[in-house]
Design a protein around this motif. Structure first.
Motif, PDB file in Angstrom:
ATOM      1  N   ASN A 352       0.828  -1.213   0.000  1.00 62.77           N
ATOM      2  CA  ASN A 352       0.000   0.000   0.000  1.00 62.77           C
ATOM      3  C   ASN A 352       0.854   1.251   0.000  1.00 62.77           C
ATOM      4  N   ASP A 355       2.363   1.783  -3.485  1.00 61.95           N
ATOM      5  CA  ASP A 355       1.355   2.312  -4.406  1.00 61.95           C
ATOM      6  C   ASP A 355       1.137   3.795  -4.194  1.00 61.95           C
ATOM      7  N   GLU A 356       1.137   4.215  -2.930  1.00 66.24           N
ATOM      8  CA  GLU A 356       0.956   5.634  -2.638  1.00 66.24           C
ATOM      9  C   GLU A 356       2.122   6.460  -3.160  1.00 66.24           C
ATOM     10  N   PRO A 360       0.931   9.071  -6.700  1.00 69.72           N
ATOM     11  CA  PRO A 360       0.418  10.082  -5.767  1.00 69.72           C
ATOM     12  C   PRO A 360      -0.802  10.768  -6.361  1.00 69.72           C
ATOM     13  N   GLU A 361      -1.654  11.186  -5.554  1.00 76.62           N
ATOM     14  CA  GLU A 361      -2.846  11.898  -6.004  1.00 76.62           C
ATOM     15  C   GLU A 361      -2.456  13.312  -6.381  1.00 76.62           C
ATOM     16  N   THR A 400      -8.103  13.048  -9.844  1.00 74.54           N
ATOM     17  CA  THR A 400      -6.925  12.234  -9.591  1.00 74.54           C
ATOM     18  C   THR A 400      -6.612  11.409 -10.818  1.00 74.54           C
TER      19      THR A 400
END
Length: 487
Positions: A352, A355-356, A360-361, A400
């Motif tokens: 997780n 992935d972040e 990134p958003e 996003t």
């Protein structure tokens, strides 16, 4: 010093006393082990009738049941004795076990007779079910042998039945009797089960009929005295079984007719069955296992006994080590399972986080200047002059990378579908088409709808919709009818 408050003593009711006496009484399980046949199964049922009411009358025994199953349930049900029947090629055997630590007495059943065979041989059997509501009276004969095995055998039989307090016993509750007689010459035990009945002494048959409320036919006699003193009915030949051997003076009143307190009555026994002839084979310390304390057929030297004891201890230690190893293996597997669970959770957390970091958003700014800077930063050069129109490119929502802008279809005023492409998409050929006055018309329609629905309840609005729908349906019907007429 504070004074102690005197609490009220709890009164013990008769029900509590009865429950306590019921729990203190010896209970038993009577069952068979292995394949025994139909006759031995019936013998098990007859033996349960003997041990009533302190036995499991409807005990179900299945093939998959082992002795440990009965032992585990025995403590909860206050069971103190097991009576087990087995059958081999040699004969039928009976085992008496004392819980929870033994001993176990093994008897060979030389002869047995079922209750149905005993009752069928009697002229007047007594089969009242009320007699099985109380435990039987145990009578033991000739158990005064010098051997320790005889004393242990007598103690085992005594503890299988509840003890009786002579000063408190009620004669109305004593309805049955179990006789266990030991023959010192043959070393055989006779087991019998009887019904106890008390009848008055010195009464003729005619008086007994009157006492039992059976009115005789007196048509042949002028007076009742002729019926009472007729020849052959005043003799004592019919009560020849009664005598000083079985005549007693009743210390209590008994419910049966003719028996009076402090008067002589005769005790009579009627056999109920079953009959058993037993021979003691061996005595073991534990429950069907352990050191053999007595054996009637095999005698061993002290060296053989010591070797058997050492072998037994060795088996016991091996069993204990196996149990410890099994417990250690269970704990080890539990720890490995917890470690595997922690590793899997850690891997999920790490994935997780990656992935972040990788995705990134990206937030799109709302101002025009910020949009131009953002476009230059992402693409590498400044946008075209007509890409960002003032007042048209303000984005109120955050977009996003995971939720890209989706193409939408809109309908113009004439009803034609047009493809509206996302902002910044130059590759598509679709163009936006706007009609004059569209925004004004939609705003006016909304205002009109609001004005129509103001001050109305939801029910009124629903009824208006139904009326409109009904009118539309009628209009379509009329239109369709007009077309048909023209044709």
């Amino acid at each position: 010093m504070a004074k102690r408050r005197k609490g009220k003593k709890k009164k013990t009711s008769k029900i509590d006393i009865q429950e306590q006496s019921y729990q203190d009484a010896p209970h038993s399980f009577v069952f068979h082990r292995g394949h025994v046949g139909r006759n031995v199964k019936q013998l098990v049922i007859d033996t349960r009738n003997v041990m009533e009411p302190f036995t499991a009358k409807n005990l179900q025994v299945k093939r998959k049941n082992v002795l440990k199953d009965f032992v585990s349930v025995a403590g909860f049900l206050h069971v103190s004795h097991f009576v087990m029947f087995t059958k081999t090629d040699v004969g039928v055997y009976l085992r008496l076990c004392r819980l929870p630590r033994g001993p176990t007495l093994t008897f060979k059943v030389h002869d047995y007779c079922l209750s149905k065979d005993v009752i069928s041989s009697l002229r007047k059997p007594n089969l009242e079910q009320i007699q099985f509501l109380n435990h039987p009276l145990l009578v033991m004969n000739n158990f005064s042998g010098a051997g320790n095995h005889v004393k242990l055998m007598a103690t085992m039989f005594q503890n299988m039945f509840p003890s009786i307090n002579v000063h408190k016993v009620k004669l109305n509750d004593v309805r049955r009797c179990v006789l266990v007689s030991f023959d010192t010459d043959t070393n055989l035990i006779d087991f019998r089960h009887y019904n106890i009945k008390v009848v008055p002494v010195g009464m003729t048959r005619g008086v007994k009929k009157i006492m039992q409320a059976k009115i005789p036919n007196l048509a042949k006699y002028g007076d009742i005295s002729e019926y009472m003193n007729r020849a052959g009915y005043s003799s004592e030949s019919e009560v020849e079984l009664d005598g000083p051997v079985n005549e007693v003076v009743l210390p209590q009143q008994i419910k049966s007719r003719g028996n009076i307190k402090s008067a002589k009555s005769a005790v009579r026994l009627t056999e109920l069955g079953p009959r058993l002839k037993l021979e003691l084979i061996k005595i073991e310390e534990g429950i069907c296992e352990g050191q053999v304390m007595y054996h009637s057929l095999i005698t061993k030297t002290e060296a053989e006994l010591a070797a058997m004891k050492a072998l037994r201890e060795k088996k016991k230690k091996a069993k204990e080590t196996r149990r410890q190893n099994q417990q250690a293996n269970i704990q080890k597997k539990q720890l490995e399972k917890e470690k595997h669970k922690e590793k899997s959770l850690e891997g999920i957390r790490r994935k997780n986080m990656e992935d972040e970091v990788e995705q990134p958003e990206t937030l799109v700014p709302a101002d025009e200047d910020d949009d131009i800077d953002y476009y230059k930063q992402e693409v590498g050069h400044l946008p075209d002059a007509d890409s960002f129109v003032p007042g048209k490119n303000k984005r109120k929502k955050l977009v996003t990378e995971r939720n890209p802008v989706v193409k939408k279809r809109k309908i113009d005023v004439k009803g034609k579908k047009t493809d509206n492409v996302a902002k910044g998409d130059k590759s598509s050929k679709g163009k936006r088409e706007f009609t004059k006055g569209k925004n004004d018309r939609t705003s006016n329609d909304k205002n009109q709808k609001k004005s129509k629905t103001e001050g109305k309840t939801p029910f009124d609005i629903m009824m208006e919709r139904k009326k409109r729908k009904k009118k539309m349906v009628e209009k379509k019907k009329n239109k369709f009818k007009g077309k048909k007429k023209k044709v």
